[in-house]
Scaffold this motif. Structure first.
Motif, short mmCIF file in Angstrom:
data_model
loop_
_atom_site.label_atom_id
_atom_site.label_comp_id
_atom_site.label_asym_id
_atom_site.label_seq_id
_atom_site.Cartn_x
_atom_site.Cartn_y
_atom_site.Cartn_z
N PHE A 10 0.82 -1.21 0.00
CA PHE A 10 0.00 0.00 0.00
C PHE A 10 0.86 1.26 0.00
CE2 PHE A 10 -2.76 3.22 1.89
CZ PHE A 10 -3.99 2.96 1.33
N PHE A 11 1.99 1.21 0.69
CA PHE A 11 2.85 2.39 0.82
C PHE A 11 4.04 2.38 -0.15
CE2 PHE A 11 0.58 2.22 4.82
CZ PHE A 11 0.30 3.56 5.08
N ASP A 12 4.06 1.44 -1.08
CA ASP A 12 5.21 1.26 -1.97
C ASP A 12 4.95 1.89 -3.35
OD1 ASP A 12 7.46 0.39 -3.36
OD2 ASP A 12 7.41 -1.61 -2.46
N VAL A 13 5.77 2.87 -3.72
CA VAL A 13 5.61 3.52 -5.03
C VAL A 13 5.97 2.59 -6.17
CG1 VAL A 13 5.99 5.85 -4.12
CG2 VAL A 13 7.94 4.51 -4.94
N ASP A 14 6.65 1.47 -5.89
CA ASP A 14 6.98 0.51 -6.94
C ASP A 14 5.73 -0.10 -7.57
OD1 ASP A 14 9.68 0.85 -6.88
OD2 ASP A 14 10.10 -0.91 -5.62
N LEU A 15 4.60 0.07 -6.95
CA LEU A 15 3.36 -0.47 -7.49
C LEU A 15 2.82 0.38 -8.64
CD1 LEU A 15 1.70 -3.00 -6.93
CD2 LEU A 15 0.27 -1.66 -5.38
N ALA A 41 13.22 -9.72 0.46
CA ALA A 41 12.29 -9.27 1.49
C ALA A 41 10.85 -9.52 1.07
CB ALA A 41 12.50 -7.79 1.79
N TYR A 42 10.53 -9.17 -0.18
CA TYR A 42 9.16 -9.40 -0.66
C TYR A 42 8.88 -10.89 -0.84
CZ TYR A 42 6.94 -4.85 -1.35
OH TYR A 42 6.30 -3.66 -1.15
N GLN A 43 9.87 -11.64 -1.31
CA GLN A 43 9.67 -13.08 -1.49
C GLN A 43 9.28 -13.73 -0.16
OE1 GLN A 43 13.18 -14.72 -3.31
NE2 GLN A 43 12.78 -13.76 -5.30
N VAL A 61 6.45 -4.06 -13.59
CA VAL A 61 5.99 -3.80 -12.23
C VAL A 61 6.12 -5.06 -11.37
CG1 VAL A 61 3.97 -3.24 -10.82
CG2 VAL A 61 4.44 -1.93 -12.90
N LEU A 62 5.70 -6.18 -11.90
CA LEU A 62 5.73 -7.41 -11.11
C LEU A 62 7.16 -7.81 -10.75
CD1 LEU A 62 3.74 -9.42 -9.90
CD2 LEU A 62 4.02 -10.82 -11.96
N SER A 63 8.10 -7.52 -11.63
CA SER A 63 9.50 -7.90 -11.36
C SER A 63 10.09 -7.17 -10.17
CB SER A 63 10.35 -7.63 -12.61
OG SER A 63 10.49 -6.23 -12.84
N ARG A 64 9.50 -6.04 -9.80
CA ARG A 64 10.02 -5.27 -8.67
C ARG A 64 9.79 -5.96 -7.33
NH1 ARG A 64 7.03 0.13 -10.89
NH2 ARG A 64 8.20 0.33 -12.85
#
Length: 367
Positions: free
Chosen positions: A59-64, A156-158, A148-151
């Motif tokens: 929600f707080f990630d601009v990478d989205l 950490a996300y995995q 986008v998905l590759s980011r």
């Protein structure tokens, strides 16, 4: 009107994927007052602490956003009860959107979502719009899906995706489900009003707020007809009932032709239903934390709570007061002496300061 254009096939495929998605079964502890009903949660996206934590990070990630400039929180800011203190939001391309950003308060209980769409009643479904819609562009993922998905392949996300969804990993289906879980977790039930009404703390509300409460629930003002129930909106459902009141109202904000027309730029529910009676109808939002969600109305055209009260006291605005499509509850009223300030004091008593700082809304858990 939102247009999905060439991305429609992708959106359809994603919806089907969401329906087939099988999240890892995990428990979740709602932060609700004792005795309050739990929200209705879709069987194919059960709540879990891990999904909420992942959803919060997303929600707080601009990478989205496709150009890494904008996050969900850009338009839904915690200090403003997950609304935004500007008339209109701005998308990732700099495009000014046409509506005021709605607060995300107890959204898990909403039977209808957004300002004016009677068919949007699933948070997972609604989240697809800011992510993928092309007109207007908000996060602008359509056409940039792979990038986008590759980011979200970082270690950490995995780890977060594995905790939330097992071996499924990052996908747009899991991203949407995690975001929906986080939004559902945003509950607010620890205001002065809650402590007074539900926890028998007689001193929790000021005498002015109590007088304002009497005004709010009076037939003289009729505020409660459109902002009723524990969530102060008609658009509520929970485990104990599923009544859908279709809470869309024309409040007399505009009347451009003497017949009730709203500006062509935004005609409310009429754009979806194409029914003349729905011209200028918008959803009545919750009044919880309303002190912090200015400006008001679907187009942010009323700056303060005092302005809102003046608007309803007048029975609308300008020619809108004579609109034949205006709700029968918008009849106007007179306030005497300090009554306006009492009403504002009551509305302020609906603020949950812990919610604005991201703390749980109550420590008194439901049975």
């Amino acid at each position: 009107m939102v247009k999905l254009k060439a991305g429609f096939a992708f959106i359809l495929a994603l919806v089907l994927c969401l329906m087939a998605c099988k999240p890892a079964p995990q428990s979740y502890q709602w932060h609700l007052p004792a005795g309050f009903p739990e929200p209705i949660v879709p069987l194919d996206n059960p709540m879990s602490e891990a999904k909420v934590e992942l959803g919060k990070r997303l929600f707080f990630d601009v990478d989205l956003s496709f150009n890494q400039s904008t996050s969900c929180a850009s338009c839904h800011q915690p200090q403003f009860a997950f609304a935004q203190n500007s008339q209109f939001s701005v998308g990732s391309t700099g495009l000014v959107l046409r509506r005021n950003s709605q607060a995300l308060i107890n959204v898990a209980y909403n039977s209808n979502l957004t300002w004016a769409h009677s068919g949007l009643n699933s948070i997972e479904q609604q989240i697809l719009i800011p992510l993928f819609a092309e007109d207007p562009i908000e996060l602008g993922i359509t056409g940039h899906e792979d990038a986008v998905l590759s980011r979200f392949d970082s270690p950490a996300y995995q780890t977060l995706f594995k905790q939330a969804f097992g071996n499924e990993g990052a996908s747009f289906a899991s991203i949407v489900n995690a975001l929906a879980s986080y939004v559902r977790s945003l509950t607010s039930f620890n205001s002065e009003f809650d402590r007074y009404a539900y926890h028998a703390e007689d001193d929790a509300m000021s005498e002015a707020a109590k007088r304002g409460m009497d005004l709010f629930f009076s037939e003289r003002l009729e505020c409660f007809h459109c902002h009723g129930g524990f969530n102060f909106t008609q658009s509520s459902q929970h485990q104990n009932q599923r009544l859908d009141l279709r809470p869309f109202h024309n409040t007399g904000l505009y009347n451009e032709d003497g017949l009730g027309a709203f500006p062509a730029s935004d005609q409310g529910l009429f754009e979806i239903s194409l029914l003349a009676k729905d011209m200028g109808r918008f959803r009545a939002p919750t009044l919880r934390n309303v002190e912090h969600t200015a400006p008001y109305m679907h187009d942010g055209s009323l700056a303060t709570l005092a302005d809102v009260i003046d608007f309803y006291a007048a029975g609308g605005r300008g020619a809108g007061t004579e609109s034949p499509l205006k709700s029968p509850f918008i009849r106007g009223f007179d306030l005497q002496g300090s009554e306006k300030q009492d009403l504002i004091a009551f509305l302020a008593s609906l603020s949950d300061e812990g919610f604005l700082t991201g703390k749980p809304s109550t420590t008194k858990e439901a049975d």
